[in-house]
Design an enzyme around this catalytic site. Structure first.
Site, PDB file in Angstrom:
ATOM      1  N   SER A  81      99.351  42.137  49.165  1.00  0.00           N
ATOM      2  CA  SER A  81      99.050  41.670  47.818  1.00  0.00           C
ATOM      3  C   SER A  81      99.761  42.531  46.795  1.00  0.00           C
ATOM      4  CB  SER A  81      97.540  41.717  47.558  1.00  0.00           C
ATOM      5  OG  SER A  81      97.268  41.484  46.184  1.00  0.00           O
ATOM      6  N   SER A 145      88.809  33.172  41.929  1.00  0.00           N
ATOM      7  CA  SER A 145      90.007  33.792  42.473  1.00  0.00           C
ATOM      8  C   SER A 145      89.992  33.757  43.992  1.00  0.00           C
ATOM      9  CB  SER A 145      90.134  35.232  41.974  1.00  0.00           C
ATOM     10  OG  SER A 145      88.987  36.001  42.335  1.00  0.00           O
ATOM     11  N   ASP A 190      84.289  25.181  44.677  1.00  0.00           N
ATOM     12  CA  ASP A 190      85.462  25.948  44.252  1.00  0.00           C
ATOM     13  C   ASP A 190      86.702  25.577  45.053  1.00  0.00           C
ATOM     14  OD1 ASP A 190      83.653  27.157  42.594  1.00  0.00           O
ATOM     15  OD2 ASP A 190      83.658  29.087  43.629  1.00  0.00           O
TER      16      ASP A 190
END
Length: 401
Positions: A81, A145, A190
């Site tokens: 990441s 997220s 989501d």
């Protein structure tokens, strides 16, 4: 979205995808086979209804998580990441185990690792891969997220290996990763919003199906703007408060002899509440049933183009989340109250709560005044300065390059 704005958004997405691909090349020394992206989401209304088989009206944000990926032949999953300094996390696909998921500084890697695990558990032949992740979806802000990361990873891994699950199937696999691997007992909203949303629309989601349809939601045409007010109060749905509310709802449904609280008609709510002894449980049930009714009413108003009239229902939803479901916080309450006091048609917290973000539906030309009023109110209260931005319904997950 007008043609100029659409062209600008397309150019921005193209540029960020190439930046993500460049980061992959710098890291792994080869070209990625593609870059895939999935958005965060805002839920216009319908909070804590999804794990009760209920209804919601989410839409995709312009903010996205991008995953550049290439296949490997050795069964390893390598994850990186751009948001962390912890380096590449290397896992063996054959030994992925929820009991030994990445933790500590590498906890973020549990989400893409969980997706790979869920795909393989479902019998989908996902092999090794190198992944590099970049995202501008705020973490801990109630804007999903985690779902964006899961869905982008799922889309990357399936297309990388020639697999073609439907978008609802992709969302279900991403949810299983979060439920069974990461350990967060979230509903399906989501992931479905991230995977299935379309530009310029809210997703009218029936989470039992999950069936969905798209309802136009164009604030600009109506002279309106929808603001997201990120309070900068971080929430963590992996803690016990979220699981407690879910268990409370499921227990109440069982005591009422229902498959889920979605099956309690709004017109029979008072009678059902009289059959429950615990006042806390009664409040939880009241929120879920009245929230489903608010989703129905807001959906009808949007379908009729009566956007301004949805405002009071948004505020009513916040009051229910604050008082009956007890998932708000002082910063969210202040954002909602201040926005309403300076002319918002309605405002509410969005997301799971315990921090995160609020929404405010306002006239487009009122944005500077509302933003200033909320920022000043936070300063007077000694809170961290909020981040305030307008949002529009944006496309769902896709391959960028």
């Amino acid at each position: 979205m007008n043609p100029t704005a659409h062209a600008t958004a397309h150019a921005t997405a193209h540029a960020t995808a190439h930046a993500t691909a460049h980061g992959f090349r710098e890291l792994y020394g080869q070209q990625p086979h593609g870059v895939w992206a999935a958005p965060g989401r805002v839920n216009l209304i319908g909070e804590h209804t999804d794990y009760n088989d209920g209804f919601a009206l989410p839409f995709a944000l312009p903010h996205r998580t991008e995953v550049a990926a290439a296949p490997r032949s050795d069964g390893l999953l390598r994850l990186h990441s751009a948001a962390t300094a912890s380096g590449v996390v290397t896992l063996d696909l054959a030994t992925l185990d929820p009991a030994h998921r990445p933790r500590g500084a590498d906890a973020w890697a549990a989400y893409p690792a969980g997706v790979a695990w869920a795909l393989r558990e479902a019998g989908l032949p996902v092999a090794g891969a190198d992944l590099h992740v970049r995202s501008d979806v705020p973490t801990g802000a109630g804007l999903s997220s985690s779902a964006a990361l899961e869905v982008a990873t799922a889309l990357a891994l399936t297309e990388l290996h020639g697999l073609t699950p439907t978008r609802p199937e992709l969302a279900a696999l991403a949810r299983r990763a979060e439920n069974a691997y990461v350990g967060v007992p979230c509903g399906i909203m989501d992931q479905t919003a991230s995977a299935c949303a379309t530009e310029g629309h809210v997703l009218r989601l029936d989470t039992r199906g999950p069936e969905h349809r798209h309802i136009p939601f164009d604030c600009a045409v109506a002279g309106l703007r929808l603001l997201v007010i990120d309070t900068r109060v971080k929430h963590d749905l992996a803690d016990g408060a979220y699981a407690e509310r879910r268990a409370s709802c499921h227990g109440a449904a069982a005591r009422l002899g229902l498959p889920a609280l979605r099956d309690l008609p709004y017109e029979e709510l008072d009678q059902a509440l009289g059959r429950l002894d615990d006042p806390v449980v009664r409040r939880r049930v009241r929120h879920v049933v009245t929230e489903n009714e608010r989703v129905r009413r807001v959906g009808e108003l949007l379908g009729a183009g009566r956007l301004r009239e949805t405002g009071p229902l948004l505020t009513e939803g916040h009051t229910s989340l604050r008082d009956d479901y007890a998932v708000s916080c002082p910063e969210l309450d202040l954002a909602v109250a201040t926005a309403n006091a300076v002319g918002a048609y309605g405002a509410r917290m969005t997301g799971g709560g315990f921090g995160g973000s609020a929404l405010a539906l306002i006239d487009a030309d009122a944005e500077p005044a509302v933003a200033r009023a909320v920022t000043d109110a936070f300063a007077r209260a000694g809170h961290t300065r909020p981040h305030i931005t307008p949002v529009i319904p944006s496309p769902g997950a896709s391959r960028l390059v």
